[in-house]
Design an enzyme around this catalytic site. Structure first.
Site, PDB file in Angstrom:
ATOM      1  N   TRP A 101       0.708  -1.398  -0.484  1.00 33.94           N
ATOM      2  CA  TRP A 101       0.363  -0.184   0.391  1.00 33.94           C
ATOM      3  C   TRP A 101       0.717   1.339   0.051  1.00 33.94           C
ATOM      4  CZ3 TRP A 101      -4.679  -1.099  -2.321  1.00 33.94           C
ATOM      5  CH2 TRP A 101      -5.414  -2.791  -1.670  1.00 33.94           C
ATOM      6  N   ASP A 171      -1.583   6.696   6.528  1.00 35.74           N
ATOM      7  CA  ASP A 171      -2.584   5.454   6.162  1.00 35.74           C
ATOM      8  C   ASP A 171      -2.643   4.829   7.582  1.00 35.74           C
ATOM      9  OD1 ASP A 171      -3.900   3.671   5.183  1.00 35.74           O
ATOM     10  OD2 ASP A 171      -3.227   3.598   3.605  1.00 35.74           O
ATOM     11  N   LYS A 195     -11.391  -2.401   7.044  1.00 36.83           N
ATOM     12  CA  LYS A 195     -10.857  -2.729   7.795  1.00 36.83           C
ATOM     13  C   LYS A 195     -11.886  -2.770   8.752  1.00 36.83           C
ATOM     14  CE  LYS A 195      -8.921  -2.863   3.950  1.00 36.83           C
ATOM     15  NZ  LYS A 195      -7.907  -2.878   3.465  1.00 36.83           N
TER      16      LYS A 195
END
Ligand SMILES: *Cc1c(COP(=O)(O)O)cnc(C)c1O
Length: 360
Positions: A101, A171, A195
């Site tokens: 990511w 993030d 998530k």
């Protein structure tokens, strides 16, 4: 069929209580005669939903007054572009690459300016967090970027990097609200909610007020300007109303549970059950350096791909879903977010013990 123990990395398990409440309110939200899915985002009813959601999130994280909370769309991946477009005033940014990511965010930023990778753990398949106490932070960097919890690899920054005075952008998609955090240490914190908080599509950005300006890269789309969304309190266009409503319910659930200190203790207790077993097992082992282990995502392997596949299949048959590791890593991964009950982890470990006995 009843509900399974869902160890998915995302979209992931949500509190059953929240889902039941949403089901009860599906046809008629509190006497409005309609579902939240069907009502105007400009209605008084929705205005209360989004304002309460923001206030509850502020309470949970103790968000300082000089930070704005934005409910955006496009998932976490849209932020990979939105961040450089809005924050790269000097067209320079430093990235710490601790997984896929972060790497995607770094590559995306390279389209808009000079993105520097100032540290990486790719040499060991992202199984650790590099020492970030004295990195070569660029003098003209507009920000330093991290992915705080690496969903795929199961690592987490236990200490924030020394950014040498530069703005920190993080993030937090897969560790959002899993424990308290000090928002004042960041310029921008953001996460996709699927998530640990709600339905996919919603992304929450918590951004320091002075970073919200008109001074963005030329040709930045209107929808990708933080200021546009901040100026209209996340109602510039139709927001993901239903998703925000569910997030709001999860915030209330977290408050009812006792807040983020309590969640942290619960999450530590759950993770310990699994890590302790992995550390003592002769069949399974964790793949991450101990100091950098995530509380949310726990990857593990047997060392034999066939045995891994057998485990995943047998676990599924026994009611433990989504234990297969990310396609890029293989093996297994148990994601144990806020809504995974301790009982689910205990039962999983019990099942692993039995599997170990039979297959060693
Ligand atoms: C899942 C995930 C993303 C991508 O989220 P999307 O909403 O699918 O764009 C980004 N960062 C992290 C840390 C993630 O876990």
């Amino acid at each position: 069929m009843g509900r399974v123990y869902n160890f998915s990395a995302g979209p992931a398990v949500l509190p059953e209580e929240v889902l039941k409440e949403a089901a009860d309110e599906m046809l008629d939200y509190r006497g409005s005669g309609m579902s939240v899915m069907e009502m105007s985002h400009r209605s008084k009813v929705f205005d209360t939903i989004i304002k309460e959601a923001e206030q509850d999130l502020r309470d949970l994280l103790n968000i300082p007054d000089n930070y704005r909370v934005l409910f955006l769309q496009g998932g976490a991946s849209t932020q990979f572009a939105m961040i450089p477009m809005n924050l790269m005033k000097n067209k320079v940014a430093d990235y710490i690459v601790t997984g896929q990511w972060a790497k995607k965010a770094y590559k995306e930023a390279s389209k808009y300016g000079k993105a520097n990778c100032i540290a990486s753990s790719e040499d060991k398949t992202f199984s650790y967090i590099p020492d970030c106490s004295d990195l070569p932070v660029s003098d003209d960097a507009d920000y330093v970027y991290i992915c705080e919890n690496n969903t795929i690899y199961g690592t987490k920054f236990k200490e924030l990097p020394n950014t040498k005075g530069k703005i920190l952008v993080s993030d937090v998609s897969s560790c959002f609200l899993s424990e308290p955090m000090d928002i004042s240490k960041y310029g921008l914190v953001y996460g996709g909610v699927q998530k640990n908080i709600g339905p996919a599509g919603v992304v929450i950005a918590i951004i320091r007020e002075d970073l919200i300006t008109d001074d963005v890269l030329p040709e930045t789309p209107t929808m990708l300007q933080y200021k546009i969304h901040a100026d209209s309190d996340s109602l510039y266009n139709t927001p993901p109303c239903y998703g925000i409503y569910i997030c709001g319910k999860v915030f209330k659930w977290l408050k009812k549970m006792g807040g983020l200190e309590v969640m942290k203790a619960k999450n530590e207790e759950k993770a310990k059950i699994l890590y302790d077993y992995l550390d003592g097992s002769s069949l399974f082992k964790g793949t991450v350096v101990k100091e950098d282990r995530s509380l949310m995502n726990v990857p593990f392997v047997t060392g034999d791909a066939e045995l891994d596949a057998k485990f995943v299949a047998e676990a599924k048959a026994a009611g433990f879903e989504n234990l297969k590791g990310h396609r890029s890593v293989g093996g297994m991964r148990a994601s144990i977010y806020n809504a995974m009950p301790k009982e689910g982890v205990e039962k999983l470990v019990e099942f692993m013990r039995e599997f170990e006995k039979k297959n060693l």
